[in-house]
Design an enzyme around this catalytic site. Structure first.
Site, PDB file in Angstrom:
ATOM      1  N   LYS A  89     -80.127 -67.346   8.528  1.00 62.84           N
ATOM      2  CA  LYS A  89     -81.198 -67.104   9.551  1.00 62.84           C
ATOM      3  C   LYS A  89     -82.203 -66.013   8.926  1.00 62.84           C
ATOM      4  O   LYS A  89     -82.513 -65.918   7.786  1.00 62.84           O
ATOM      5  CB  LYS A  89     -80.662 -66.967  10.819  1.00 62.84           C
ATOM      6  CG  LYS A  89     -79.652 -68.072  11.266  1.00 62.84           C
ATOM      7  CD  LYS A  89     -80.143 -69.492  11.220  1.00 62.84           C
ATOM      8  CE  LYS A  89     -79.134 -70.504  12.029  1.00 62.84           C
ATOM      9  NZ  LYS A  89     -77.809 -70.477  11.255  1.00 62.84           N
TER      10      LYS A  89
ATOM     11  N   TYR B 151     -73.508 -69.929  20.244  1.00 66.81           N
ATOM     12  CA  TYR B 151     -74.041 -71.348  19.280  1.00 66.81           C
ATOM     13  C   TYR B 151     -73.115 -72.163  19.356  1.00 66.81           C
ATOM     14  O   TYR B 151     -71.946 -72.362  19.584  1.00 66.81           O
ATOM     15  CB  TYR B 151     -74.060 -70.525  17.773  1.00 66.81           C
ATOM     16  CG  TYR B 151     -74.153 -71.722  17.004  1.00 66.81           C
ATOM     17  CD1 TYR B 151     -75.116 -72.652  16.871  1.00 66.81           C
ATOM     18  CD2 TYR B 151     -73.195 -71.958  15.945  1.00 66.81           C
ATOM     19  CE1 TYR B 151     -75.373 -73.559  15.741  1.00 66.81           C
ATOM     20  CE2 TYR B 151     -73.446 -72.806  14.909  1.00 66.81           C
ATOM     21  CZ  TYR B 151     -74.439 -73.597  14.885  1.00 66.81           C
ATOM     22  OH  TYR B 151     -74.557 -74.599  13.946  1.00 66.81           O
TER      23      TYR B 151
ATOM     24  N   ARG C  57     -63.452 -66.183  -7.090  1.00 66.15           N
ATOM     25  CA  ARG C  57     -63.030 -66.260  -5.713  1.00 66.15           C
ATOM     26  C   ARG C  57     -62.745 -64.768  -5.099  1.00 66.15           C
ATOM     27  O   ARG C  57     -62.835 -64.537  -4.096  1.00 66.15           O
ATOM     28  CB  ARG C  57     -61.732 -67.205  -5.694  1.00 66.15           C
ATOM     29  CG  ARG C  57     -61.377 -67.408  -4.308  1.00 66.15           C
ATOM     30  CD  ARG C  57     -60.716 -68.543  -4.084  1.00 66.15           C
ATOM     31  NE  ARG C  57     -59.770 -69.123  -5.033  1.00 66.15           N
ATOM     32  CZ  ARG C  57     -58.393 -68.729  -5.082  1.00 66.15           C
ATOM     33  NH1 ARG C  57     -57.969 -67.546  -4.570  1.00 66.15           N
ATOM     34  NH2 ARG C  57     -57.887 -69.119  -6.295  1.00 66.15           N
TER      35      ARG C  57
ATOM     36  N   ASP D 258     -71.705 -61.181  17.338  1.00 69.03           N
ATOM     37  CA  ASP D 258     -72.549 -61.879  16.703  1.00 69.03           C
ATOM     38  C   ASP D 258     -74.195 -61.504  16.687  1.00 69.03           C
ATOM     39  O   ASP D 258     -74.734 -61.539  17.703  1.00 69.03           O
ATOM     40  CB  ASP D 258     -72.536 -63.423  16.964  1.00 69.03           C
ATOM     41  CG  ASP D 258     -73.341 -64.413  15.960  1.00 69.03           C
ATOM     42  OD1 ASP D 258     -74.362 -63.938  15.457  1.00 69.03           O
ATOM     43  OD2 ASP D 258     -72.922 -65.598  16.055  1.00 69.03           O
TER      44      ASP D 258
END
Length: 384
Positions: free
Chosen positions: A202, A105, A53, A177
């Site tokens: 993406k 978004y 982690r 973004d």
């Protein structure tokens, strides 16, 4: 490759940055370190890796790679783009205010308005194309300006250098973004942004086979905080997905060139089509943000939207396509087509969608890398 690739070209960095040959075997591809923990040589010692982690060599290679491509201090990989955004918002405290692009978004809108509102964060939704509106929205408690450019799905363009100047004059962070363009076409840190976020699902991954999110910071202090939050809250990207995103980035430049070349062919066809009421693509000289985009980016990307007037006509187009796939998401090698009002932006209230121009006749297109002539012909027959 030997040496530091930071002074080399984009494609060279995409292939090599953060990815020296594996030292034990000489493997040219970074191995998938599918492990949850790492053995310590002795009590009080470690190899640089203790628990997955916190650190993982595969994820670390991806993080170094994206930092090199965006020109930032550090990269941080998360299980989804929304997990990356969630971590970014921990820079804000209860009572802080953020100015946000009005057209983001739908998942970002939902998270800010239906989750973070409960924790006492305040948001102003602003047309960030108008820097005057950004300035007027700033408050004494404004700590962040959050921008998408181009926006999803209306392709609105924000002047990044201007937004950075306003944010910094008010001691606020500018977060951008950069999902729609990728660092191949736009690097917001070069224009004054403080941090950049991507949905790595993406264009960076580019093959629709992995999810992920990435943040790139400007300073060591920002990276230290993000690393601490990742360690404390989790949400990190697993090694297999890290490998897939890193593999995708290696071909980012050649894919983005093909995405944009195909998009230009489609735009040329749609621009004169009698059924198209409005066409949104910043590569058009008639687009309001065209000159700003030219100034701050090296291309216009592979996303476009067009409006056919009514839901009924949009449904006919979406149901008739043969090469395009009706699906959410974007940025893969395959061409995707979607209906923002009922899919990606369904969480935005209808009145707000109407105000933004997300009408029931709006269709969003993510142009893939297939033969351009086939894509043009598919849309022509769907619109016939």
């Amino acid at each position: 490759m030997k040496g530091d690739p930071k002074d080399l070209g984009f494609s060279t960095r995409a292939v090599h940055a953060g990815q020296p040959p594996e030292p034990v075997t000489g493997a040219v591809a970074v191995p998938i370190f599918q492990t949850s923990t790492f053995v310590a040589p002795a009590l009080g010692e470690n190899t640089g890796y203790e628990y997955a982690r916190v650190q993982n060599p595969t994820r670390q290679a991806l993080e170094e790679n994206i930092a090199a491509l965006e020109g930032g201090h550090g990269g941080h990989a998360f299980v989804t783009g929304m997990a990356a955004i969630q971590t970014l918002m921990t820079f804000l405290h209860t009572g802080d205010h953020a100015v946000v692009s009005r057209n983001t978004y739908g998942g970002t809108f939902r998270f800010f308005t239906q989750v973070l509102d409960r924790y006492g964060l305040e948001f102003s939704w602003v047309d960030t194309r108008d820097l005057g509106e950004v300035e007027r929205a700033m408050r004494p408690n404004t700590k962040m300006v959050y921008v998408e450019t181009p926006t999803n799905p209306m392709m609105e363009i924000t002047d990044l250098a201007g937004a950075a100047e306003i944010a910094h004059a008010h001691d606020a962070l500018l977060v951008v973004d950069n999902t729609f363009l990728s660092p191949y076409l736009q690097r917001p840190l070069e224009h004054g942004a403080d941090m950049v976020v991507h949905s790595a699902t993406k264009y960076l991954n580019g093959h629709s086979d992995a999810m992920g999110g990435l943040v790139v910071t400007r300073t060591a202090e920002q990276s230290e905080w993000i690393s601490f939050v990742s360690k404390s809250a989790g949400g990190i990207l697993p090694p297999f997905e890290s490998f897939l995103v890193m593999r995708g980035i290696k071909t980012l430049a050649v894919r983005m060139d093909r995405h944009e070349a195909n998009t230009k062919l489609i735009v040329d066809m749609l621009g004169g089509h009698p059924k198209i009421e409005r066409l949104h693509y910043p590569g058009l000289e008639s687009h309001p943000g065209h000159e700003v985009q030219k100034r701050q980016s090296s291309g216009f990307g592979g996303m476009l939207t067009f409006d056919v007037g009514t839901y009924e006509v949009a449904k006919q187009v979406l149901d008739r396509v043969r090469v395009f796939s009706l699906a959410e998401s974007l940025g893969g090698v395959e061409s995707l087509i979607s209906h923002p009002a009922s899919m990606t932006h369904a969480s935005v209230p209808a009145a707000e969608r109407k105000k933004l121009g997300i009408h029931d006749g709006l269709v969003r297109v993510s142009v893939g890398i297939e033969d351009g002539a086939d894509l043009v012909a598919d849309l022509e027959q769907a619109l016939a």
